[in-house]
Design a protein around this motif. Structure first.
Motif, PDB file in Angstrom:
ATOM      1  N   TRP A 216      39.735   1.516  65.103  1.00 33.93           N
ATOM      2  CA  TRP A 216      40.360   2.698  64.893  1.00 33.93           C
ATOM      3  C   TRP A 216      39.540   3.870  65.865  1.00 33.93           C
ATOM      4  CZ3 TRP A 216      39.404  -1.123  61.565  1.00 33.93           C
ATOM      5  CH2 TRP A 216      40.556  -1.858  61.030  1.00 33.93           C
ATOM      6  N   GLY A 217      40.238   4.602  66.986  1.00 33.84           N
ATOM      7  CA  GLY A 217      39.483   5.430  67.424  1.00 33.84           C
ATOM      8  C   GLY A 217      38.228   4.990  67.916  1.00 33.84           C
ATOM      9  N   GLY A 218      37.952   3.738  68.344  1.00 34.72           N
ATOM     10  CA  GLY A 218      36.536   3.231  68.763  1.00 34.72           C
ATOM     11  C   GLY A 218      35.851   2.930  67.719  1.00 34.72           C
ATOM     12  N   VAL A 219      36.321   2.807  66.275  1.00 29.96           N
ATOM     13  CA  VAL A 219      35.126   2.368  65.394  1.00 29.96           C
ATOM     14  C   VAL A 219      35.718   1.137  64.766  1.00 29.96           C
ATOM     15  CG1 VAL A 219      34.225   3.420  63.169  1.00 29.96           C
ATOM     16  CG2 VAL A 219      34.510   5.006  65.008  1.00 29.96           C
ATOM     17  N   LEU A 220      34.850   0.213  64.622  1.00 30.49           N
ATOM     18  CA  LEU A 220      34.755  -0.973  63.639  1.00 30.49           C
ATOM     19  C   LEU A 220      34.335  -0.997  62.432  1.00 30.49           C
ATOM     20  CD1 LEU A 220      34.361  -3.605  66.620  1.00 30.49           C
ATOM     21  CD2 LEU A 220      36.346  -2.718  65.788  1.00 30.49           C
ATOM     22  N   TYR A 221      34.846  -1.784  61.573  1.00 24.89           N
ATOM     23  CA  TYR A 221      33.971  -1.669  60.048  1.00 24.89           C
ATOM     24  C   TYR A 221      33.519  -2.936  59.757  1.00 24.89           C
ATOM     25  CZ  TYR A 221      36.085   3.156  59.911  1.00 24.89           C
ATOM     26  OH  TYR A 221      36.267   4.265  60.161  1.00 24.89           O
ATOM     27  N   GLY A 222      32.626  -3.068  58.758  1.00 22.15           N
ATOM     28  CA  GLY A 222      32.049  -4.186  58.188  1.00 22.15           C
ATOM     29  C   GLY A 222      31.747  -3.873  56.894  1.00 22.15           C
ATOM     30  N   GLY A 223      31.679  -4.962  56.089  1.00 25.64           N
ATOM     31  CA  GLY A 223      31.271  -4.909  54.642  1.00 25.64           C
ATOM     32  C   GLY A 223      30.176  -5.265  54.307  1.00 25.64           C
ATOM     33  N   THR A 224      29.636  -5.056  53.052  1.00 25.48           N
ATOM     34  CA  THR A 224      28.307  -5.102  52.553  1.00 25.48           C
ATOM     35  C   THR A 224      27.914  -6.447  51.641  1.00 25.48           C
ATOM     36  OG1 THR A 224      28.760  -3.842  50.605  1.00 25.48           O
ATOM     37  CG2 THR A 224      27.775  -2.775  52.671  1.00 25.48           C
ATOM     38  N   GLU A 225      29.128  -7.473  51.863  1.00 29.17           N
ATOM     39  CA  GLU A 225      29.066  -8.471  50.888  1.00 29.17           C
ATOM     40  C   GLU A 225      27.791  -9.569  51.120  1.00 29.17           C
ATOM     41  OE1 GLU A 225      31.826  -9.313  54.288  1.00 29.17           O
ATOM     42  OE2 GLU A 225      31.210  -7.634  53.167  1.00 29.17           O
ATOM     43  N   VAL A 226      27.089  -9.403  52.208  1.00 28.41           N
ATOM     44  CA  VAL A 226      26.042 -10.461  52.494  1.00 28.41           C
ATOM     45  C   VAL A 226      24.938  -9.791  51.616  1.00 28.41           C
ATOM     46  CG1 VAL A 226      24.275 -11.407  54.144  1.00 28.41           C
ATOM     47  CG2 VAL A 226      26.757 -11.239  54.793  1.00 28.41           C
ATOM     48  N   TYR A 227      24.655  -8.379  51.628  1.00 35.22           N
ATOM     49  CA  TYR A 227      23.579  -7.770  50.737  1.00 35.22           C
ATOM     50  C   TYR A 227      23.819  -7.750  49.305  1.00 35.22           C
ATOM     51  CZ  TYR A 227      23.918  -6.147  55.446  1.00 35.22           C
ATOM     52  OH  TYR A 227      24.063  -5.873  57.021  1.00 35.22           O
ATOM     53  N   ARG A 228      25.144  -7.654  48.904  1.00 33.16           N
ATOM     54  CA  ARG A 228      25.497  -7.738  47.453  1.00 33.16           C
ATOM     55  C   ARG A 228      25.309  -9.019  46.861  1.00 33.16           C
ATOM     56  NH1 ARG A 228      29.826  -5.284  44.651  1.00 33.16           N
ATOM     57  NH2 ARG A 228      29.435  -3.565  46.139  1.00 33.16           N
ATOM     58  N   TRP A 229      25.522 -10.110  47.743  1.00 33.44           N
ATOM     59  CA  TRP A 229      25.215 -11.519  47.419  1.00 33.44           C
ATOM     60  C   TRP A 229      23.840 -11.732  47.033  1.00 33.44           C
ATOM     61  CZ3 TRP A 229      22.358 -16.039  48.083  1.00 33.44           C
ATOM     62  CH2 TRP A 229      23.137 -17.311  47.666  1.00 33.44           C
ATOM     63  N   PHE A 230      22.907 -11.602  48.029  1.00 28.70           N
ATOM     64  CA  PHE A 230      21.563 -11.905  47.969  1.00 28.70           C
ATOM     65  C   PHE A 230      20.809 -11.009  46.615  1.00 28.70           C
ATOM     66  CE2 PHE A 230      21.947 -13.604  51.855  1.00 28.70           C
ATOM     67  CZ  PHE A 230      20.978 -14.657  51.819  1.00 28.70           C
ATOM     68  N   GLU A 231      21.549  -9.713  46.373  1.00 33.99           N
ATOM     69  CA  GLU A 231      20.973  -8.827  45.310  1.00 33.99           C
ATOM     70  C   GLU A 231      21.134  -9.705  44.131  1.00 33.99           C
ATOM     71  OE1 GLU A 231      22.114  -4.680  43.407  1.00 33.99           O
ATOM     72  OE2 GLU A 231      22.999  -5.079  45.239  1.00 33.99           O
ATOM     73  N   GLU A 232      22.756  -9.929  44.153  1.00 32.67           N
ATOM     74  CA  GLU A 232      23.259 -10.449  42.673  1.00 32.67           C
ATOM     75  C   GLU A 232      22.553 -11.958  42.220  1.00 32.67           C
ATOM     76  OE1 GLU A 232      27.354 -10.279  42.737  1.00 32.67           O
ATOM     77  OE2 GLU A 232      27.350  -7.900  42.113  1.00 32.67           O
ATOM     78  N   GLU A 233      22.654 -12.711  43.594  1.00 32.33           N
ATOM     79  CA  GLU A 233      22.237 -14.433  43.233  1.00 32.33           C
ATOM     80  C   GLU A 233      20.812 -14.201  43.268  1.00 32.33           C
ATOM     81  OE1 GLU A 233      24.604 -16.373  42.282  1.00 32.33           O
ATOM     82  OE2 GLU A 233      26.084 -14.822  42.417  1.00 32.33           O
TER      83      GLU A 233
END
Length: 430
Positions: free
Chosen positions: A174-191
């Protein structure tokens, strides 16, 4: 692009950029550029020709990008052994682009203009300079690895992880910007209860930029972040290892190539540094870990991999067993499994068209663009192409996680379709 894999694509692009610094790309196509696997015409009709472009003789080396090609070939070999696609054999033509833009353009011309391939499958190109040509020709490119932003930019290109971007052909995302989530970091925090994370990068523009993205994601999830940077030419990994111990780091992420990761682990081994997790990505999710990290058993015991496809060692799943049987005794990797899934995706799309009476590129793309996520019989988290006008701010995203264990290899951590969380989406420019 799917939320999690957008960040992974950034890591892959980073690897490409880093390794391109090691040697200048030539302007001519390598001598082994055109490889063809000929097949006899089947009794059921003319062969259906598909092309695979791979950066084999690239600065990275001969084995770095061949996994997806080998997985796709294994699928098509098995398909042909069963009689092909409604009696038509699949004729696979491969082209080595040498890791250069010039070579990639030559491969695109060779396969599309000269050989007349119906589609491209499992493309893995260090410099996908020919992507605009593929798009203009209206040739579907199915299941490629997003080493560049091409799959988030051009119509008719369908990477293995999907995309939500408009893909108008003008600019990525979108206008040269891509998006990524934080699920990897959430998983290591929770698990794993991780609260302090280190991010190790080179003092090089692409590496530092990706490290900043990782750092943003970690902080968004509430981590205390220790930022470590080493000189690209003369890295002092012992100093980094010593600081990891002093800072009581729980988990280590990186913005480096495999060589840098191995050297960091060896430095940690020398100083007796232990962490709960040393997290790597899908490209390093392979059976070569025991050899690569032979001198760092402690760090090897802390290796984790995350991705969006089912662990290639998950032999309890029937689709994984089929893949492993077709690969035989060859060393296995996650990219091979994803290449296999890409070829399956093409085949399922083509079969849907044949069931309707006509096999055309437009029909294949109708299948690829359907709202139902494609899972390759459970090998992939659902892959979709959504064409959203605006990027999502949060998303429920799932995650495939595996841990290396000596004697067992990569051991899955939970069911990937259940390792899910609603996480923020962070923008970055590729």
């Amino acid at each position: 692009m799917s939320p999690f894999r957008a960040a992974e694509a950034g890591a892959a692009l980073l690897l490409a950029l880093l390794l391109l610094l090691l040697t200048a790309c030539g302007s001519r196509l390598p001598e082994r550029a055109f490889e063809t696997r000929p097949t006899a015409n089947p009794s059921g009709g003319e062969p259906l020709r598909v092309g695979i472009i791979t950066s084999v003789t690239s600065p990275v080396g001969g084995q770095a990008f061949t996994g997806t090609r080998d997985g796709a070939r294994a699928w098509f070999d098995a398909l042909n052994a069963r009689g092909g696609l409604d009696g038509r054999r699949i004729e696979v033509e491969t082209c080595d682009d040498g890791g250069s833009g010039v070579g990639n353009n030559a491969c695109v011309h060779r396969l599309i203009d000269e050989r007349g391939v119906f589609a491209l499958v499992a493309t893995t190109a260090l410099d996908y300079a020919g992507a605009p040509l593929v798009s203009r020709a209206g040739v579907p490119d199915i299941g490629g690895q997003p080493l560049t932003p091409a799959y988030d930019t051009y119509p008719h290109l369908y990477g293995i992880y999907g995309s939500s971007a408009p893909r108008t052909g003008k600019e990525p995302g979108w206008g040269g910007v891509l998006y990524g989530g934080t699920e990897v970091y959430r998983w290591f925090e929770e698990e794993k209860g991780a609260r302090t994370a280190a991010v190790v990068s080179y003092n090089q523009t692409a590496s530092a930029a990706y490290a900043r993205l990782v750092t943003r994601g970690l902080r968004a999830e509430g981590y205390r972040v220790v930022e470590e940077q080493v000189d690209f030419a003369l890295p002092n990994f012992r100093a980094v290892a010593a600081d990891l111990r002093a800072q009581h780091v729980d988990v280590v992420f990186d913005a480096m190539d495999t060589h840098g990761n191995v050297r960091l682990c060896e430095a940690m081994e020398t100083l007796g540094v232990r962490v709960d997790a040393k997290v790597t990505n899908v490209q390093n999710w392979s059976s070569s870990v025991a050899r690569d990290y032979a001198r760092a058993p402690g760090c090897r015991d802390a290796l984790w991999a995350t991705g969006a496809s089912r662990n290639h060692q998950d032999t309890g799943h029937p689709a994984v067993r089929e893949f492993r049987a077709a690969m035989g005794d060859r060393p296995l990797s996650q990219w091979q499994l994803e290449g296999w899934a890409a070829a399956m995706w093409f085949t399922d799309a083509a079969r849907s068209c044949l069931a309707g009476g006509t096999l055309t590129r437009a029909c294949v793309e109708t299948y690829l663009n359907r709202p139902e996520g494609y899972t390759a019989r459970g090998l992939l988290l659902p892959v979709r192409y959504e064409h959203l006008a605006r990027p999502p701010t949060t998303r429920n995203t799932c995650l495939s996680v595996a841990r290396w264990q000596d004697g067992r290899g990569w051991v899955s951590q939970g069911e990937m379709t259940e390792n899910c969380a609603t996480v923020p989406q962070l923008g970055y420019r590729p």
